[in-house]
Design a protein around this motif. Structure first.
Motif, short mmCIF file in Angstrom:
data_model
loop_
_atom_site.label_atom_id
_atom_site.label_comp_id
_atom_site.label_asym_id
_atom_site.label_seq_id
_atom_site.Cartn_x
_atom_site.Cartn_y
_atom_site.Cartn_z
N VAL A 33 36.62 39.60 54.03
CA VAL A 33 36.70 39.61 52.58
C VAL A 33 36.31 40.99 52.05
O VAL A 33 35.47 41.68 52.62
N ASN A 34 36.96 41.38 50.97
CA ASN A 34 36.75 42.67 50.32
C ASN A 34 36.15 42.42 48.95
O ASN A 34 36.79 41.86 48.06
N MET A 35 34.88 42.83 48.75
CA MET A 35 34.16 42.55 47.51
C MET A 35 34.23 43.75 46.57
O MET A 35 33.85 44.87 46.93
N ILE A 36 34.72 43.49 45.35
CA ILE A 36 34.93 44.52 44.34
C ILE A 36 34.15 44.15 43.08
O ILE A 36 34.13 42.98 42.67
N SER A 37 33.54 45.15 42.45
CA SER A 37 32.90 44.90 41.15
C SER A 37 32.53 46.22 40.51
O SER A 37 32.55 47.28 41.14
N SER A 38 32.16 46.14 39.24
CA SER A 38 31.57 47.29 38.56
C SER A 38 30.19 47.55 39.16
O SER A 38 29.57 46.65 39.74
N PRO A 39 29.67 48.78 39.01
CA PRO A 39 28.28 49.02 39.42
C PRO A 39 27.33 48.11 38.64
O PRO A 39 27.50 47.90 37.44
N GLY A 40 26.37 47.52 39.34
CA GLY A 40 25.37 46.70 38.67
C GLY A 40 25.75 45.26 38.44
O GLY A 40 24.98 44.51 37.83
N GLY A 42 25.92 43.05 40.69
CA GLY A 42 25.10 42.20 41.56
C GLY A 42 25.68 41.93 42.93
O GLY A 42 25.30 40.95 43.58
N LYS A 43 26.61 42.79 43.40
CA LYS A 43 27.23 42.57 44.71
C LYS A 43 26.20 42.48 45.83
O LYS A 43 26.22 41.56 46.64
N THR A 44 25.32 43.47 45.89
CA THR A 44 24.39 43.54 47.02
C THR A 44 23.39 42.39 46.99
O THR A 44 23.08 41.78 48.03
N THR A 45 22.88 42.05 45.82
CA THR A 45 21.94 40.92 45.71
C THR A 45 22.62 39.62 46.09
O THR A 45 22.05 38.79 46.83
N PHE A 46 23.85 39.42 45.63
CA PHE A 46 24.62 38.23 46.00
C PHE A 46 24.84 38.20 47.51
O PHE A 46 24.70 37.16 48.16
N LEU A 47 25.17 39.36 48.06
CA LEU A 47 25.42 39.46 49.49
C LEU A 47 24.18 39.14 50.31
O LEU A 47 24.25 38.46 51.35
N GLU A 48 23.02 39.59 49.87
CA GLU A 48 21.77 39.25 50.54
C GLU A 48 21.61 37.73 50.64
O GLU A 48 21.22 37.20 51.68
N ASN A 121 32.80 46.99 48.70
CA ASN A 121 33.49 48.20 48.26
C ASN A 121 32.61 49.03 47.33
O ASN A 121 31.59 48.54 46.81
N VAL A 122 33.02 50.26 47.09
CA VAL A 122 32.31 51.14 46.17
C VAL A 122 32.28 50.49 44.79
O VAL A 122 33.26 49.88 44.36
N GLY A 123 31.16 50.62 44.07
CA GLY A 123 31.04 50.03 42.74
C GLY A 123 32.03 50.63 41.76
O GLY A 123 31.81 51.72 41.23
N ASN A 124 33.12 49.91 41.53
CA ASN A 124 34.19 50.37 40.65
C ASN A 124 35.14 49.21 40.46
O ASN A 124 35.65 48.67 41.44
N ASP A 136 41.46 39.51 54.35
CA ASP A 136 42.17 38.24 54.16
C ASP A 136 42.13 37.82 52.69
O ASP A 136 43.09 37.24 52.19
N GLN A 137 41.01 38.09 52.04
CA GLN A 137 40.88 37.75 50.62
C GLN A 137 40.11 38.84 49.87
O GLN A 137 39.19 39.45 50.42
N LYS A 138 40.51 39.03 48.63
CA LYS A 138 39.77 39.91 47.73
C LYS A 138 38.85 39.07 46.85
O LYS A 138 39.26 38.03 46.32
N ILE A 139 37.62 39.56 46.69
CA ILE A 139 36.66 38.90 45.82
C ILE A 139 36.27 39.86 44.71
O ILE A 139 35.88 41.00 44.98
N VAL A 140 36.40 39.43 43.47
CA VAL A 140 35.92 40.22 42.34
C VAL A 140 34.65 39.56 41.81
O VAL A 140 34.64 38.36 41.53
N LEU A 141 33.58 40.35 41.70
CA LEU A 141 32.34 39.88 41.09
C LEU A 141 32.22 40.47 39.70
O LEU A 141 32.57 41.63 39.47
N TYR A 142 31.70 39.68 38.80
CA TYR A 142 31.68 40.07 37.39
C TYR A 142 30.46 39.41 36.75
O TYR A 142 30.30 38.20 36.80
N SER A 143 29.57 40.22 36.19
CA SER A 143 28.33 39.72 35.63
C SER A 143 28.51 39.23 34.19
O SER A 143 29.28 39.83 33.42
N VAL A 144 27.77 38.18 33.84
CA VAL A 144 27.84 37.68 32.46
C VAL A 144 27.37 38.74 31.47
O VAL A 144 27.75 38.72 30.29
#
Length: 218
Positions: A33-40, A42-48, A121-124, A136-144
């Protein structure tokens, strides 16, 4: 005089190498899986959280992308033994990971018994959406905290996602943001994506996402 579309050539080369990466991982029965999001977001915290939930039953590996530093890699090491750092400043400071970078990383990693490869991925939120990297899949993370309108403002990023993870839901009581509106706006641009509302702080949605990922492993 023949005109050469340099951007197209770059994308064609990237897509060709992405297919090679996909083949390497598939031959090893590794789901990626390829995780994409803006900086901040929460990708890394979610990943932990998900790595800690998976590590008893699933051997995971992570490729960590940042322009500089090993800060996020160092955070993830307690939850995952195999974490490989890519700093894109080595490649000219790209705002995204490319298939070439991933292929090179795989040659330097111990993939024995790995079942799940997670690429942070790089925060962008924009650039990484255009580049296949063998996932296999792209994941977009997006904070409220980013508001309700991001899916509408950045439809390309959200439209390519197989999974959309809305993070930091524990902050909703403190924001003028509607969970229902977020869901509605995501569905406007991507009706097929799996959507998970999550909080690393309260644990909301974490187990549900972990069960989903387990169901996708080869």
């Amino acid at each position: 005089m023949q005109e050469i579309d340099i951007n197209q050539n770059v994308m064609d080369d990237n897509d060709r190498i992405a297919l090679e990466v996909k083949g390497i991982l598939k031959n090893r029965n590794i789901f990626c899986v390829n995780m994409i999001s803006s900086p901040g977001a929460g990708k890394t915290t979610f990943l932990e959280k998900i790595l800690n939930a998976l590590k008893k039953n699933v051997k995971c590996a992570v490729i960590e992308g940042d322009m500089t530093t090993t800060i996020d890699r160092d955070r993830l090491l307690p939850a995952c033994d195999e974490v490989y750092q890519i700093n894109t400043d080595t490649f000219g400071g790209d705002c995204h990971l490319s298939a070439f970078m991933i292929k090179d990383a795989l040659t330097k990693m111990n993939l024995s018994e790995v079942k799940l490869m997670i690429i942070e991925n790089v925060g962008n939120l924009i650039c990484p959406a255009d580049f296949l990297i063998g996932e296999d899949q792209k994941i977009v993370l997006y904070s409220v905290t980013e508001g309700e309108d991001k899916p509408l403002k950045y439809p390309v990023s959200f439209n390519v996602a197989d999974i959309i993870i809305v993070t930091k839901t524990d902050l909703l009581p403190h924001l003028d943001v509607s969970k229902d509106k977020i869901y509605e706006n995501i569905k406007k641009v991507n009706s097929r994506a799996e959507i998970f509302f999550t909080s690393a702080k309260t644990g909301e949605g974490i187990d549900k996402f972990v069960d989903y990922i387990k169901s996708k492993l080869y």
